[in-house]
Write a protein that holds these residues in place. Structure first.
Motif, PDB file in Angstrom:
ATOM      1  N   GLY A  80       0.705  -1.171  -0.058  1.00 46.89           N
ATOM      2  CA  GLY A  80       0.139  -0.525   0.079  1.00 46.89           C
ATOM      3  C   GLY A  80       0.295   1.459   0.104  1.00 46.89           C
ATOM      4  O   GLY A  80       2.059   1.057   0.832  1.00 46.89           O
ATOM      5  N   GLU A 122      -9.214   4.646  -1.793  1.00 44.45           N
ATOM      6  CA  GLU A 122      -9.422   3.649  -2.680  1.00 44.45           C
ATOM      7  C   GLU A 122      -8.646   3.564  -4.027  1.00 44.45           C
ATOM      8  O   GLU A 122      -8.019   3.593  -5.307  1.00 44.45           O
ATOM      9  CB  GLU A 122     -10.842   4.275  -2.991  1.00 44.45           C
ATOM     10  N   GLY A 124      -5.370   3.813  -3.681  1.00 40.54           N
ATOM     11  CA  GLY A 124      -4.477   2.836  -3.226  1.00 40.54           C
ATOM     12  C   GLY A 124      -3.227   3.351  -2.250  1.00 40.54           C
ATOM     13  O   GLY A 124      -2.316   2.890  -1.807  1.00 40.54           O
ATOM     14  N   THR A 126      -2.816   3.719   1.560  1.00 38.00           N
ATOM     15  CA  THR A 126      -3.008   2.857   3.015  1.00 38.00           C
ATOM     16  C   THR A 126      -2.847   3.687   4.714  1.00 38.00           C
ATOM     17  O   THR A 126      -3.436   3.342   4.969  1.00 38.00           O
ATOM     18  CB  THR A 126      -2.638   1.437   2.660  1.00 38.00           C
ATOM     19  N   ASP A 397      -1.291  -4.276   4.006  1.00 37.41           N
ATOM     20  CA  ASP A 397      -2.266  -3.057   3.599  1.00 37.41           C
ATOM     21  C   ASP A 397      -0.728  -3.330   2.508  1.00 37.41           C
ATOM     22  O   ASP A 397       0.393  -3.401   1.962  1.00 37.41           O
ATOM     23  CB  ASP A 397      -1.018  -2.144   4.255  1.00 37.41           C
ATOM     24  N   ILE A 399      -2.246  -3.697  -2.475  1.00 37.43           N
ATOM     25  CA  ILE A 399      -2.426  -2.769  -3.708  1.00 37.43           C
ATOM     26  C   ILE A 399      -1.647  -4.022  -4.487  1.00 37.43           C
ATOM     27  O   ILE A 399      -0.692  -4.644  -4.721  1.00 37.43           O
ATOM     28  CB  ILE A 399      -2.111  -1.326  -3.508  1.00 37.43           C
ATOM     29  N   VAL A 415      -5.884   2.037  -9.335  1.00 37.72           N
ATOM     30  CA  VAL A 415      -5.525   0.452  -8.485  1.00 37.72           C
ATOM     31  C   VAL A 415      -6.640   0.050  -8.680  1.00 37.72           C
ATOM     32  O   VAL A 415      -8.171   0.291  -8.609  1.00 37.72           O
ATOM     33  CB  VAL A 415      -5.323   1.498  -7.293  1.00 37.72           C
ATOM     34  N   VAL A 418      -7.360  -3.340  -3.540  1.00 35.95           N
ATOM     35  CA  VAL A 418      -7.083  -2.349  -2.044  1.00 35.95           C
ATOM     36  C   VAL A 418      -7.180  -3.235  -1.067  1.00 35.95           C
ATOM     37  O   VAL A 418      -8.765  -3.364  -0.427  1.00 35.95           O
ATOM     38  CB  VAL A 418      -6.811  -0.517  -1.646  1.00 35.95           C
ATOM     39  N   ARG A 420      -6.238  -3.299   2.989  1.00 37.60           N
ATOM     40  CA  ARG A 420      -5.952  -2.477   4.299  1.00 37.60           C
ATOM     41  C   ARG A 420      -5.935  -3.193   5.675  1.00 37.60           C
ATOM     42  O   ARG A 420      -6.955  -3.446   6.389  1.00 37.60           O
ATOM     43  CB  ARG A 420      -6.468  -1.132   4.896  1.00 37.60           C
ATOM     44  N   LYS A 426     -11.681  -2.928  -2.528  1.00 37.19           N
ATOM     45  CA  LYS A 426     -11.040  -2.188  -3.511  1.00 37.19           C
ATOM     46  C   LYS A 426     -10.700  -3.944  -4.368  1.00 37.19           C
ATOM     47  O   LYS A 426      -9.269  -4.125  -4.090  1.00 37.19           O
ATOM     48  CB  LYS A 426     -10.461  -1.299  -3.915  1.00 37.19           C
TER      49      LYS A 426
END
Ligand SMILES: [Zn+2]
Length: 437
Positions: A80, A122, A124, A126, A397, A399, A415, A418, A420, A426
């Motif tokens: 992330g 959202e 990307g 985090t 975290d 992506i 991205v 995602v 976290r 996402k």
């Protein structure tokens, strides 16, 4: 591949909350930049337990019973992203926020901040460092996100930016009644070393985890004060020493060279913006071990707003001055080997567009790999948090994107996935329900 994404989506929808929160997730990654700064791995499996990375293995490992599988076999997976400079509660529509300023209350600002937090995550990002807003609002948002009440990135707040009277973070350009009313509830404006030490303690008391002060004038303050040094050496030293005595890093907003140099000599950990950097300043950065957070998207956005007439009068001249000098200063710092941390000043530029900074970093002389390391491993090290790499023990975290960001860094502007702290927000470019169903 669409089938695979659909299958995962269905699997997610059918997974009970307890399993989602969960316990164990396997990610099949097509390519994996687990440790930015090193070469990416090929097909890999990331095993996540209770929100932390537990294991990274070569190839696509079959998940154990009851574990959840996320299929990112066609994607490029990386840690992330971290943005070291945002203003999460600032409305990025400058004109609207000016028109509504006198009717907005703290609750309205909180709703704006909540929307910005979601957009940021959202995109990307985090983790973000919030470098100035209402201290209590940002701390409340941080806690609500960490408690799972609100969706957003991890926030490391600075409270309100510390400033001298009439300075970049002062109460400027209002009528007498508003000036007095706002000043009465602000604890960030100080004069003299003792006053500025006290302002640092006040930010810490409302939850500041990092200290930010305005060493110089700034573009977006409603005062015709230029971009030069605004604080005395003694005031800067008092801020830095007090912040450090509480175990906080201290960062300085600074455009003009004299202000940057004075902040570096006072012992700051980093400089924000750094619009006027010459070779002597580059040397000072390295001698002091301080980092630069260039925020290259900000002067471009601020100038566009000022030229459109969205900003009040005093801002245009300052915006022209900063934008004209910034790119060359950033390139000089990169060439000179100054440690660069990723930051955007989002809130000036739109929230959620944070990744546009990458192309400007590469344009100023960094390789895509260096720019990505700056937004992950290097910023994580500066924050001293277990993020920024996908290795056992770190927060999960994570992506993913289509394309290869090491070849074209702009791939990070879109991205697809995602996660976290182990929770998927996402997937396949689509927002996931939260709390997970
Ligand atoms: Zn800022």
């Amino acid at each position: 591949m669409r089938h695979a994404i659909l299958a995962v989506a269905i699997l997610l929808a059918g997974t009970p909350l307890s399993a989602q929160k969960a316990d164990t997730t396997y990610i099949h990654a097509g390519r994996l930049l687990d440790q930015p700064g090193q070469a990416p791995r090929g097909a890999s499996t990331i095993i996540i337990r209770n929100g932390k990375v537990a294991e990274v293995r070569d190839g696509f490992v079959t998940p154990e019973a009851d574990a959840r599988l996320v299929d990112l076999k066609s994607q490029f997976v990386l840690p992330g992203l971290i943005d070291m400079h945002v203003h999460i509660s600032s409305d990025d529509d400058l004109l609207r926020s000016r028109l509504e300023a006198s009717s907005r209350d703290v609750e309205d600002v909180f709703v704006i901040a909540q929307g910005n937090a979601r957009k940021t995550l959202e995109a990307g990002f985090t983790t973000v460092r919030d470098l100035g807003g209402d201290g209590r609002t940002t701390a409340t948002l941080r806690d609500a996100i960490n408690n799972g009440a609100i969706v957003g990135p991890t926030i490391i707040p600075a409270g309100t930016m510390i400033s001298v009277t009439g300075g970049h973070g002062g109460v400027n350009g209002m009528n007498r009644t508003l000036t007095h009313a706002i000043a009465a509830e602000r604890s960030n404006v100080c004069d003299g070393a003792d006053g500025c030490a006290s302002a640092v303690r006040a930010q810490i008391s409302v939850g500041a985890e990092v200290i930010k002060f305005a060493a110089t004038g700034g573009v977006r303050s409603n005062v015709a004060g230029g971009l030069g040094k605004q604080m005395t050496d003694a005031e800067m030293k008092a801020i830095v020493d007090t912040g450090h005595s509480f175990g906080r890093k201290v960062t300085a907003h600074a455009h003009g060279k004299e202000g940057i140099d004075a902040a570096l000599r006072a012992g700051v950990d980093s400089i924000e913006h750094g619009s006027f950097i010459d070779d002597e300043t580059v040397k000072l950065f390295k001698a002091e071990g301080a980092a630069l957070v260039p925020t290259a998207v900000a002067p471009i956005a601020a100038l566009a707003q000022a030229r459109r007439g969205d900003a009040p009068g005093p801002q245009l001249a300052k915006a022209e001055e900063a934008a004209a000098a910034h790119a060359a200063s950033m390139a000089r710092a990169i060439k000179g080997g100054v440690r660069i941390l990723f930051g955007t000043d989002s809130g000036v530029a739109p929230h959620g567009d944070n990744a546009k900074e990458f192309a400007l970093m590469v344009g100023a002389g960094m390789s895509p790999a260096q720019a990505i390391k700056s937004a992950t491993a290097d910023s994580a090290a500066e924050l001293d948090r277990p993020i920024g790499a996908i290795v056992p023990g770190r927060d999960a975290d994570i992506i993913a994107i289509d394309g290869d960001p090491l070849a074209d860094v702009r791939a990070l502007e879109k991205v697809e996935f995602v996660m976290r702290r182990g929770v998927v927000h996402k997937l396949g470019g689509k927002r996931q329900p939260f709390p997970p169903e």
